[in-house]
Design a protein around this motif. Structure first.
Motif: not given
Length: 165
Positions: A138-165
């Protein structure tokens, strides 16, 4: 505030690493899961996406890291990574802003939704550089902190991709 602004060269390197990892993921996907993979691509910025980000900047002030990201990346589709992750093209971000506006988070500058996951949760980047994730689809619900930075989010995506290899 995020320690360092998103670096375009770092992001280009992330794109190359993600492309290589996604190629490995899709090669073995059907054998591992029993069905064809979906769209798992990092689409680099084009002249068209640059025009779209310029139009978004004219529409509303946007966090500098979002501008940097869209000068490198036009869109990301990771439909088979976890439950799916999608960085929206800047034209869609503009459409969503026109329809829903910015996300208001207590104690934070207004945030722009730029991504979602396969469960419909939204990701928004605030002027502080922090990334927020909706607790519901939802656009109107609560938002929780997902990452301190956009770079941190991309680093997390890398870990998730690597975890599936």
């Amino acid at each position: 505030m995020a320690d360092e602004p998103l670096d375009a060269e770092w992001l280009r390197g992330w794109c190359a690493q993600a492309d290589a990892a996604l190629a490995k993921l899709t090669q073995s996907f059907q054998a591992r899961y029993g069905f064809e993979p979906g769209s798992n691509v990092v689409m680099l910025a084009t002249e068209e996406s640059h025009h779209a980000i310029n139009a978004l900047v004219e529409l509303t002030p946007i966090p500098s890291d979002l501008t940097t990201m869209y000068w490198v990346i036009a869109e990301v589709s990771l439909s088979d990574v976890e439950n799916g992750y999608f960085v929206h093209p800047p034209s869609l971000v503009a459409d969503h802003f026109r329809e829903y506006g910015a996300i208001q988070i207590d104690g934070e500058e207004p945030a722009l939704v730029f991504a979602s996951d396969g469960g419909g949760h939204l990701f928004a980047l605030a002027g502080s550089g922090r990334v927020w994730r909706s607790t519901t689809a939802s656009w109107s619900g609560q938002f929780d902190l997902a990452g301190a930075s956009l770079q941190g989010v991309f680093e997390g995506l890398s870990r998730q991709i690597s975890g599936q290899l």
